[in-house]
Scaffold this active site. Structure first.
Site, mmCIF file in Angstrom:
data_model
loop_
_atom_site.group_PDB
_atom_site.id
_atom_site.type_symbol
_atom_site.label_atom_id
_atom_site.label_comp_id
_atom_site.label_asym_id
_atom_site.label_seq_id
_atom_site.Cartn_x
_atom_site.Cartn_y
_atom_site.Cartn_z
ATOM 1 N N GLY A 1 12.018 -2.590 -4.753
ATOM 2 C CA GLY A 1 11.604 -3.137 -3.460
ATOM 3 C C GLY A 1 10.115 -3.005 -3.190
ATOM 4 O O GLY A 1 9.657 -3.273 -2.082
ATOM 5 N N LYS B 1 -7.078 -9.608 3.308
ATOM 6 C CA LYS B 1 -7.471 -8.362 3.987
ATOM 7 C C LYS B 1 -8.976 -8.118 3.920
ATOM 8 O O LYS B 1 -9.582 -7.701 4.903
ATOM 9 C CB LYS B 1 -6.692 -7.192 3.375
ATOM 10 C CG LYS B 1 -5.199 -7.245 3.741
ATOM 11 C CD LYS B 1 -4.382 -6.269 2.906
ATOM 12 C CE LYS B 1 -2.917 -6.255 3.335
ATOM 13 N NZ LYS B 1 -2.065 -5.548 2.357
ATOM 14 N N GLY C 1 5.077 -0.357 4.716
ATOM 15 C CA GLY C 1 6.272 0.384 5.071
ATOM 16 C C GLY C 1 6.581 0.275 6.548
ATOM 17 O O GLY C 1 5.683 0.085 7.372
#
Lengths: 433, 433
Positions: A184, A202, A302
């Site tokens: 994942g 970014k 996350g």
């Protein structure tokens, strides 16, 4: 006073955000003033990790951005559309916006911030770069008095995980990518990560904040990690380097108004602060005057970390609304004041060191021939090492001194034309920090 | 709109601050709105690195804090008095305050923040911890939604420089201190640094922000680095540790409302992110939920970095004044909302690992005797190594598993009473992270 938040999207980060907002036992008293007003989802029936009042859920995202009860719209659906249109509609309806969406800001920042300034609302985006690491706010506010000269970041956790695993296991890219997908850490379609597109989004955002000009996303040079081989990692190690995918934005020396903005795998000296950032962690090194060097390190993605950043932006807006009320001017430190595009130097003008690996028929004079090709184009060499054999061909690794990219490319052309006669092939080319 | 700043003190940091404020060519447009209104100095005649209009200078610091033209008072004189009284007078006169003074905040924070809240003004203090590193604002704002569990910092550059030099050169404390004094990295009276008092002030401030309660500065356990020897550094290295002066604040497990706050030299495993922070650099590691770990790294002192932090606070206040005007409520994210003192656990209750070095007459059974003493007090040992000889005495180094400090101390007493009979002496005791 209560402020109502409308969440667009209720995936991982949305769930993490709701978990924090619904937890009434956190130290920040401002959290008590924030309520989840509406949550926009794709499907009402999907089982959720957090049980929300079903009345909050809707599949009609437009109804959230125009809902008069909503103060702050939190955009977590990602991608370009309908994110862009929904943000614009939220702004038009006078909502402040919090987003984790680097792609839409990197590409439509100009349009979005112009609309936000006109409407007198904020677009905050701490979660768009570096996950939970505080980097946007420190760059805009804490380092706001500095002349930034360079930003260097490991800003994509997937590629950093893959490169770390390749380094530790001596494994090839494809094998580690498959493993990362199973764990994942990489998407089924890994393009945005492994080809450097996410990192480019970014660094576009960081460069815009650091240097005070808009950045043309399409002008950013972007090279991913697919071509990095286990051999190159191992040879780099022998030479004292670690290979990292770096996103770099810097002022061009002697050309103050021109920036270099680029993403590419880079041989980083082991002593460099970014060389020891491993796994899915991110880090951003900011250099400027008078600060010198500061580095921010932490989890780059996350549920929890990204939600921490999203909620910090919600708090920032709630803090302003609570203290100053709704009808005040925008705080210049939190809004976007620049309108001009920064000039970006073409890649041929960039000056950097290079690493190149050649496979050569093992005959006398090969190193001399290589040296001649480089010398003709003013490429001065730091080291030339015959490092081993592969299929009876000698492997030669060259590290250059600083050289203009254009000159290096021309030298490689020279090697290529020469190699037709003499069986030198170019196995890999990487930049050296 | 222009905001006038009154500087109290014009030493290194004051000079750096003035240099930024007078430089009209920086990217932050808000800087254009800030003027130096008055500068308080000890002597009008001293030659200055920056030539200021002589009319700005005064030796009458009280006249600055009550000057109706001044919006923001920047306190850079350090120490407790007259800093405390001047800050209180500035607050009473309705001025916002920016300070780099950790000592006065750590000891009088309660009084100063109560006064500031009553007067509706801010006291900002980014420069008080970590020099130029953005840490105060990120902790208050960017990580504001987190439940912080632990803060671990290298927050004193002088001691980190000394320990780094001792490690690299194998030199003794006294020799390196003298060298550091000659280089200007240590004061003529090094007490505040080498005895850990400066680090204790700083961790008091960080703990207060992270855990949302005031901290009794006197309750912080504080042990400096004078007793760290070249031998211990060398033995620690052999065992895979680096010795750092750590400032630690953490929640006590199973006792949620009690903190441990302490400063002491610590054996840090080499893989720990703080183990590689060398020289005068500072770093602060923040751990919490849901963020996980984030680390802030940079220059912990110096004219430019500290001035960068001071000016960021001035900008923060100017940004609020410019957008919201002067008569708004305090933003809860930037002001101090807690009033209660946090309970701090006594050091005897702290659970940690220990390193101890013993000098023993080389007779059979000595290790067995040591083991017996530790075992009697429930101190379980991770390793016992006879590491060498010194003056015909065997040197034995013990590393324990986690143990309550009280039990470890009792075991040492046991060794001491035993040693009268059997010539075991305790050469050093350090904590292990």
């Amino acid at each position: 006073m209560a402020f109502k938040v409308g969440l667009l999207g209720f995936g991982t980060v949305g769930t993490g955000t709701a978990a924090i907002l619904r937890d009434r036992d956190r130290r920040n008293p401002l959290l008590q003033d924030i309520e989840i007003g509406r949550v926009g989802v794709k499907s009402l029936d999907k089982p959720r990790a957090i049980a929300l009042d079903p009345d909050l859920l809707t599949t009609d995202l437009e109804s959230i951005v125009t809902d008069p009860d909503i103060d702050i719209v939190v955009e977590l659906i990602g991608g370009l559309e309908p994110a862009r249109s929904l943000i614009l509609k939220a702004i038009a309806a006078g909502k402040h916006v919090v987003t984790a969406n680097k792609a839409v800001i990197a590409r439509y920042g100009d349009e979005l911030y112009a609309a936000a300034n006109k409407a007198g609302v904020y677009i905050l985006l701490e979660a768009s770069v570096g996950g939970g690491i505080p980097i946007i706010k420190p760059l805009k506010e804490s380092l706001g008095a500095n002349r930034i000269s360079q930003i260097t970041g490991i800003v994509n956790g997937t590629t950093n995980y893959i490169l770390t695993q390749m380094t530790e296991e001596g494994a090839d890219f494809d094998a580690v990518l498959t493993e990362a997908q199973q764990l994942g850490y990489a998407e089924a379609d890994p393009t945005a990560d492994v080809d450097g597109l996410d990192a480019a989004d970014k660094i576009a955002i960081l460069a815009s904040l650091a240097f005070g000009g808009r950045i043309d996303r399409e002008a950013i040079y972007c090279e991913g990690i697919r071509q990095v081989s286990a051999e190159d990692i191992s040879y780099a190690e022998k030479l004292g380097f670690t290979i990292k995918l770096l996103a770099i934005a810097q002022k061009t020396e002697n050309r103050d108004n021109t920036l270099q903005v680029r993403v590419h795998p880079t041989l980083l000296p082991n002593a460099h602060p970014l060389a020891s950032i491993n796994g899915v962690y991110n880090a951003v090194l900011v250099e400027g005057e008078p600060i010198g060097q500061v580095m921010f390190f932490g989890p780059g993605a996350g549920e929890g970390p990204t939600a921490s950043a999203v909620v910090s932006d919600i708090l920032a807006i709630a803090g302003i609304l609570k203290s100053a009320g709704k009808n005040t001017a925008l705080n210049p430190l939190l809004s976007c004041s620049h309108q001009d595009y920064s000039a970006i130097a073409p890649m041929e003008e960039v000056v950097t060191r290079f690493y190149a690996r050649f496979l050569c028929g093992d005959r006398p004079g090969v190193i001399g021939h290589l040296g001649t090709c480089f010398g003709k184009h003013e490429v001065s060499l730091e080291s030339v090492v015959q490092i081993g054999f592969q299929d009876k061909l000698a492997e030669i690794v060259v590290v250059t001194h600083d050289v203009q990219e254009k000159n290096f490319r021309q030298a490689l052309e020279e090697v290529r034309s020469f190699s037709a006669l003499d069986s030198i092939s170019i196995a890999s080319v990487l930049r050296v920090f």
